[in-house]
Design an enzyme around this catalytic site. Structure first.
Site, PDB file in Angstrom:
ATOM      1  N   ARG A 154      40.892 -10.962 -12.494  1.00 49.75           N
ATOM      2  CA  ARG A 154      39.495 -10.797 -12.062  1.00 49.75           C
ATOM      3  C   ARG A 154      38.762  -9.795 -12.968  1.00 49.75           C
ATOM      4  NH1 ARG A 154      38.413  -9.852  -5.815  1.00 49.75           N
ATOM      5  NH2 ARG A 154      39.551  -7.897  -6.069  1.00 49.75           N
TER       6      ARG A 154
ATOM      7  N   LYS B 174      37.372 -14.672  -0.493  1.00 51.52           N
ATOM      8  CA  LYS B 174      36.432 -14.570   0.630  1.00 51.52           C
ATOM      9  C   LYS B 174      35.099 -13.951   0.209  1.00 51.52           C
ATOM     10  CE  LYS B 174      38.542 -10.447   2.765  1.00 51.52           C
ATOM     11  NZ  LYS B 174      39.087  -9.972   1.484  1.00 51.52           N
TER      12      LYS B 174
ATOM     13  N   ARG C 261      38.428  -3.922 -12.188  1.00 58.95           N
ATOM     14  CA  ARG C 261      38.437  -2.878 -11.171  1.00 58.95           C
ATOM     15  C   ARG C 261      39.748  -2.103 -11.257  1.00 58.95           C
ATOM     16  NH1 ARG C 261      36.983  -5.731  -5.546  1.00 58.95           N
ATOM     17  NH2 ARG C 261      38.560  -4.232  -4.892  1.00 58.95           N
TER      18      ARG C 261
ATOM     19  N   ARG D  13      38.977  -4.259   9.131  1.00 57.04           N
ATOM     20  CA  ARG D  13      40.283  -4.372   8.505  1.00 57.04           C
ATOM     21  C   ARG D  13      41.374  -3.744   9.366  1.00 57.04           C
ATOM     22  NH1 ARG D  13      38.356  -4.677   2.804  1.00 57.04           N
ATOM     23  NH2 ARG D  13      40.056  -4.778   1.323  1.00 57.04           N
TER      24      ARG D  13
ATOM     25  N   ARG E 241      47.937  -3.206  -1.948  1.00 53.16           N
ATOM     26  CA  ARG E 241      46.825  -3.691  -1.115  1.00 53.16           C
ATOM     27  C   ARG E 241      47.295  -4.836  -0.218  1.00 53.16           C
ATOM     28  NH1 ARG E 241      42.548  -4.913  -5.505  1.00 53.16           N
ATOM     29  NH2 ARG E 241      41.259  -5.716  -3.831  1.00 53.16           N
TER      30      ARG E 241
HETATM   31  P1  AMP Z   1      37.607  -4.736  -1.219  1.00 52.14           P
HETATM   32  O1  AMP Z   1      36.534  -4.819  -2.250  1.00 52.14           O
HETATM   33  O2  AMP Z   1      37.196  -5.361   0.091  1.00 52.14           O
HETATM   34  O3  AMP Z   1      38.937  -5.260  -1.710  1.00 52.14           O
HETATM   35  O4  AMP Z   1      37.804  -3.174  -0.896  1.00 52.14           O
HETATM   36  C1  AMP Z   1      38.228  -2.268  -1.889  1.00 52.14           C
HETATM   37  C2  AMP Z   1      38.801  -1.018  -1.255  1.00 52.14           C
HETATM   38  O5  AMP Z   1      37.800  -0.364  -0.449  1.00 52.14           O
HETATM   39  C3  AMP Z   1      39.959  -1.252  -0.304  1.00 52.14           C
HETATM   40  O6  AMP Z   1      41.204  -1.374  -0.966  1.00 52.14           O
HETATM   41  C4  AMP Z   1      39.883   0.000   0.572  1.00 52.14           C
HETATM   42  O7  AMP Z   1      40.392   1.135  -0.100  1.00 52.14           O
HETATM   43  C5  AMP Z   1      38.379   0.199   0.720  1.00 52.14           C
HETATM   44  N1  AMP Z   1      37.872  -0.556   1.895  1.00 52.14           N
HETATM   45  C6  AMP Z   1      37.039  -1.647   1.887  1.00 52.14           C
HETATM   46  N2  AMP Z   1      36.783  -2.078   3.134  1.00 52.14           N
HETATM   47  C7  AMP Z   1      37.481  -1.267   3.970  1.00 52.14           C
HETATM   48  C8  AMP Z   1      37.652  -1.197   5.381  1.00 52.14           C
HETATM   49  N3  AMP Z   1      37.066  -2.091   6.206  1.00 52.14           N
HETATM   50  N4  AMP Z   1      38.439  -0.204   5.889  1.00 52.14           N
HETATM   51  C9  AMP Z   1      39.025   0.694   5.091  1.00 52.14           C
HETATM   52  N5  AMP Z   1      38.933   0.676   3.746  1.00 52.14           N
HETATM   53  C10 AMP Z   1      38.168  -0.286   3.174  1.00 52.14           C
END
Ligand code: AMP
Length: 221
Positions: free
Chosen positions: A129, A15, A162, A90, A173
């Site tokens: 990734r 996404k 990452r 989320r 996750r």
């Molecule tokens: P992502 O890059 O979207 O996979 O986000 C990486 C990490 O950031 C997630 O595993 C969460 O720990 C934190 N995170 C990102 N977006 C949110 C959100 N909307 N609510 C809470 N934690 C978030």
């Protein structure tokens, strides 16, 4: 009418990549909560340090902090014409806070594309990734390899994995996604905003469906 696109789907569904391509066409900002947190982390801010412990474990950063950070971003003038949200909301609490903040700005969520990808595929993609330390470009050792190993094609920066992309954290996750985020599918379905897209196809096909979904917003029927 401003376009507010909420990208939904498990981590690794593509996404983020699809959102970046979509904003190139729509000319509106891409707002990724994960990128905002990673920016705070690399700048060493208090918010970044607080978020880090949750991110490392594959858990969600508490709603209050996350909502404030993203809503602040949405109040910037460049979001007036619309925005593609990626990774936010989320949780149901975040979705409701988003609705309220948009309402105050005379806006509303216009469409919610849900990118479907199986759990096995998520794990396969995420563990392969790699991200550029300097410009944030994303590669995948399985299907989007950089020309030179470990080096960014765009800027020559160093590629890294990452910390939360290792297999164990990815599983956590995914669990978090099912527990906290999947209720949003029903929330947006009930509002007639959900558009389901098969994410296990070539990137261009997914992008075509995504653009179609956004283009149909507001059309009758
Ligand atoms: P992502 O890059 O979207 O996979 O986000 C990486 C990490 O950031 C997630 O595993 C969460 O720990 C934190 N995170 C990102 N977006 C949110 C959100 N909307 N609510 C809470 N934690 C978030």
């Amino acid at each position: 009418m401003a376009n507010v696109v909420v990208m939904l789907g498990p981590p690794g569904s593509g996404k983020g990549t699809q959102a970046k391509r979509l904003v190139d066409v729509l000319g509106i900002p891409h707002v990724s909560s994960g990128d905002l947190f990673r920016h705070h982390l690399s700048e060493g801010t208090e918010l970044g340090r607080m978020a880090q412990k949750y991110m490392e474990r594959g858990e969600l950063v508490p709603d209050a902090v996350t909502v404030e950070m993203v809503i602040d971003r949405l109040r910037q003038p460049d979001c007036e014409e619309g925005v593609v949200l990626d990774g936010f909301p989320r949780t149901l609490t975040q979705a409701e806070a988003l609705d309220e903040a948009l309402r105050e700005q005379g806006m509303a969520v216009s469409v919610v594309p849900l990118i479907h990808v199986s759990d096995e595929e998520v794990i396969r993609r995420i563990t392969a990734r790699r991200v550029c330390k300097d410009c944030g470009a994303v590669y995948n050792l399985a299907f989007e390899r950089p020309e030179e190993e470990g080096v960014c094609d765009v800027c020559g920066g160093e590629l890294y994995q990452r910390e939360d992309d290792d297999q164990e954290t990815v599983r956590h996750r995914l669990y978090t996604y099912y527990r906290e985020t999947s209720p949003l599918i029903g929330y947006y379905f009930a509002q007639g905003l959900l558009v389901e897209i098969d994410g296990e196809r070539p990137m261009a096909d997914v992008q075509r469906d995504l653009r179609e979904a956004v283009a149909q917003v507001g059309e009758p029927g």
